[in-house]
Design a protein around this motif. Sequence first.
Motif, mmCIF file in Angstrom:
data_model
loop_
_atom_site.group_PDB
_atom_site.id
_atom_site.type_symbol
_atom_site.label_atom_id
_atom_site.label_comp_id
_atom_site.label_asym_id
_atom_site.label_seq_id
_atom_site.Cartn_x
_atom_site.Cartn_y
_atom_site.Cartn_z
ATOM 1 N N GLY A 19 0.780 -1.232 0.000
ATOM 2 C CA GLY A 19 0.000 0.000 0.000
ATOM 3 C C GLY A 19 0.808 1.276 0.000
ATOM 4 O O GLY A 19 0.333 2.323 -0.428
ATOM 5 N N SER A 20 2.050 1.212 0.454
ATOM 6 C CA SER A 20 2.888 2.414 0.467
ATOM 7 C C SER A 20 3.963 2.395 -0.618
ATOM 8 O O SER A 20 4.853 3.225 -0.635
ATOM 9 C CB SER A 20 3.540 2.573 1.850
ATOM 10 N N THR A 21 3.848 1.459 -1.554
ATOM 11 C CA THR A 21 4.782 1.351 -2.674
ATOM 12 C C THR A 21 4.209 2.088 -3.885
ATOM 13 O O THR A 21 3.009 2.018 -4.150
ATOM 14 C CB THR A 21 5.013 -0.133 -3.040
ATOM 15 N N TRP A 30 -0.887 3.892 -3.172
ATOM 16 C CA TRP A 30 -2.286 3.832 -2.746
ATOM 17 C C TRP A 30 -2.534 4.706 -1.516
ATOM 18 O O TRP A 30 -3.515 5.441 -1.454
ATOM 19 C CB TRP A 30 -2.691 2.400 -2.409
ATOM 20 N N CYS A 31 -1.650 4.591 -0.520
ATOM 21 C CA CYS A 31 -1.892 5.325 0.720
ATOM 22 C C CYS A 31 -1.858 6.831 0.491
ATOM 23 O O CYS A 31 -2.606 7.571 1.131
ATOM 24 C CB CYS A 31 -0.923 4.895 1.811
ATOM 25 N N GLN A 32 -1.047 7.311 -0.436
ATOM 26 C CA GLN A 32 -1.020 8.743 -0.722
ATOM 27 C C GLN A 32 -2.262 9.171 -1.496
ATOM 28 O O GLN A 32 -2.775 10.277 -1.290
ATOM 29 C CB GLN A 32 0.249 9.133 -1.492
ATOM 30 N N ASN A 45 -11.277 4.826 -3.128
ATOM 31 C CA ASN A 45 -11.722 3.446 -2.995
ATOM 32 C C ASN A 45 -10.533 2.494 -3.129
ATOM 33 O O ASN A 45 -10.343 1.871 -4.154
ATOM 34 C CB ASN A 45 -12.796 3.138 -4.042
ATOM 35 N N ASN A 46 -9.737 2.395 -2.077
ATOM 36 C CA ASN A 46 -8.570 1.518 -2.083
ATOM 37 C C ASN A 46 -8.982 0.068 -1.829
ATOM 38 O O ASN A 46 -9.940 -0.192 -1.120
ATOM 39 C CB ASN A 46 -7.574 1.952 -1.014
ATOM 40 N N PRO A 47 -8.249 -0.894 -2.361
ATOM 41 C CA PRO A 47 -8.602 -2.312 -2.178
ATOM 42 C C PRO A 47 -8.260 -2.820 -0.782
ATOM 43 O O PRO A 47 -7.330 -2.339 -0.138
ATOM 44 C CB PRO A 47 -7.752 -3.021 -3.243
ATOM 45 N N ARG A 48 -9.015 -3.817 -0.340
ATOM 46 C CA ARG A 48 -8.748 -4.523 0.910
ATOM 47 C C ARG A 48 -7.797 -5.675 0.600
ATOM 48 O O ARG A 48 -7.827 -6.234 -0.493
ATOM 49 C CB ARG A 48 -10.051 -5.037 1.503
ATOM 50 N N ASN A 67 1.014 -4.005 5.209
ATOM 51 C CA ASN A 67 0.945 -2.897 4.242
ATOM 52 C C ASN A 67 -0.251 -2.921 3.304
ATOM 53 O O ASN A 67 -0.126 -2.641 2.107
ATOM 54 C CB ASN A 67 2.238 -2.845 3.423
ATOM 55 N N SER A 68 -1.422 -3.205 3.822
ATOM 56 C CA SER A 68 -2.621 -3.152 2.978
ATOM 57 C C SER A 68 -2.912 -1.706 2.577
ATOM 58 O O SER A 68 -2.706 -0.790 3.364
ATOM 59 C CB SER A 68 -3.824 -3.712 3.740
ATOM 60 N N PRO A 69 -3.434 -1.477 1.373
ATOM 61 C CA PRO A 69 -3.843 -0.128 0.975
ATOM 62 C C PRO A 69 -5.087 0.348 1.735
ATOM 63 O O PRO A 69 -5.438 1.519 1.697
ATOM 64 C CB PRO A 69 -4.167 -0.264 -0.511
ATOM 65 N N PHE A 70 -5.780 -0.583 2.411
ATOM 66 C CA PHE A 70 -7.009 -0.271 3.141
ATOM 67 C C PHE A 70 -7.119 -1.310 4.252
ATOM 68 O O PHE A 70 -6.110 -1.686 4.829
ATOM 69 C CB PHE A 70 -8.177 -0.327 2.143
#
Length: 184
Positions: A19-21, A30-32, A45-48, A67-70
């Motif tokens: 998620g932070s890559t 994704w996180c940004q 709408n980030n993925p689980r 590191n999940s995006p959500f």
Amino acid sequence: MHGTIGSGTYGKGTIDGRGSTIMTGKSIAWCQLARNALAIRKYQNNPRLIQINNSLDVTIYQITLTNSPFYHLVAHETNGFTVWGIAIIATTYVLNGEGIDPVGTQNVTITHCNIATGDDDIAIKALTAPAKHMSVLNNNIHHSVGMAIGNECTHGVSHVLISGLTINSTYNGIFIKRNALNHQ
């Protein structure tokens, strides 16, 4: 997983949501994207990382999620959900990077897990169906908001046992949220 019976994810491996890559073909992670959307009062709408829907007897055992995006692990309207001996490790920068979310799920056991996220490490919710018959036993939660019951609890939460919860450097311990009420 959707509509699975007697299934799960087992083993000592790691599932990294990255998620932070920086995403391939993009110049942002994704996180940004989520943080940028929040700044302009929008929703990203980030993925689980793992999503389980309308299933029966699902077990998640001894894996590491990171590191999940959500949200990391969500069971939605599932009957029989066992999470045993997993680790969830996430940066506090991920927006809504919750750990384990049983949503409208019943007959749940979450035991011997080690969870450190930037949001709710465990969040019991009843948004679309009742959440009931849950045991949260001998878990460690770290560097998070804490363990939550509610907020999205329209259909009710009942019969929850929490025992042996070790809390380290969290904003809250166990906290109960409520749905916002409209006052006229």
